[in-house]
Design a protein around this motif. Structure first.
Motif, mmCIF file in Angstrom:
data_model
loop_
_atom_site.group_PDB
_atom_site.id
_atom_site.type_symbol
_atom_site.label_atom_id
_atom_site.label_comp_id
_atom_site.label_asym_id
_atom_site.label_seq_id
_atom_site.Cartn_x
_atom_site.Cartn_y
_atom_site.Cartn_z
ATOM 1 N N SER A 68 3.991 8.454 6.008
ATOM 2 C CA SER A 68 4.679 7.229 5.598
ATOM 3 C C SER A 68 4.061 6.683 4.313
ATOM 4 O O SER A 68 2.900 6.990 3.991
ATOM 5 C CB SER A 68 4.581 6.161 6.695
ATOM 6 N N LEU A 69 4.816 5.892 3.597
ATOM 7 C CA LEU A 69 4.292 5.279 2.371
ATOM 8 C C LEU A 69 3.117 4.364 2.686
ATOM 9 O O LEU A 69 2.156 4.295 1.923
ATOM 10 C CB LEU A 69 5.395 4.491 1.660
ATOM 11 N N HIS A 70 3.193 3.692 3.821
ATOM 12 C CA HIS A 70 2.104 2.795 4.220
ATOM 13 C C HIS A 70 0.803 3.581 4.422
ATOM 14 O O HIS A 70 -0.249 3.196 3.905
ATOM 15 C CB HIS A 70 2.484 2.044 5.498
ATOM 16 N N LEU A 71 0.875 4.692 5.153
ATOM 17 C CA LEU A 71 -0.324 5.514 5.364
ATOM 18 C C LEU A 71 -0.781 6.168 4.062
ATOM 19 O O LEU A 71 -1.981 6.287 3.818
ATOM 20 C CB LEU A 71 -0.065 6.591 6.411
ATOM 21 N N ALA B 279 -0.580 4.895 1.091
ATOM 22 C CA ALA B 279 -1.318 3.855 0.362
ATOM 23 C C ALA B 279 -2.710 3.639 0.955
ATOM 24 O O ALA B 279 -3.695 3.501 0.220
ATOM 25 C CB ALA B 279 -0.525 2.555 0.364
ATOM 26 N N MET B 280 -2.801 3.632 2.275
ATOM 27 C CA MET B 280 -4.099 3.437 2.931
ATOM 28 C C MET B 280 -5.053 4.599 2.644
ATOM 29 O O MET B 280 -6.238 4.391 2.389
ATOM 30 C CB MET B 280 -3.907 3.264 4.439
#
Length: 87
Positions: free
Chosen positions: A49-52, A54-55
């Motif tokens: 995912s884009l969220h992961l 970024a993290m």
């Protein structure tokens, strides 16, 4: 529509994780996801995912392109500090 190459991303993530001497469980805990979920991303069974993304970029201090691109074909660094002065 463009889709990311899950296998290539998984391979890149594993290379980066091993270089940092982290286990999947340690990284998954730091990211707040289950180890099995992270394992599925590394093996290419699940989409990152884009969220992961970024993290992970924040944790490793890398640009997303370094994870999405083929590490074997990454262009050489353009950072002037990486260049050695010629004598």
């Amino acid at each position: 529509m463009y889709t990311w190459d899950r296998k290539k991303i998984g391979k890149n993530l594993k290379i980066m994780r091993v270089k940092k001497d982290l286990s999947q469980a340690e990284l998954a805990e730091a990211l707040g996801v289950a180890q099995g979920h992270y394992s599925n991303i590394e093996s290419g069974k699940r989409q990152l995912s884009l969220h992961l993304l970024a993290m992970i970029c924040e944790k490793y201090g890398v640009n997303p392109a370094e994870i999405i691109a083929d590490i074997d074909e990454m262009p050489p660094s353009t950072d002037p500090e990486d260049e050695k002065a010629e004598v």
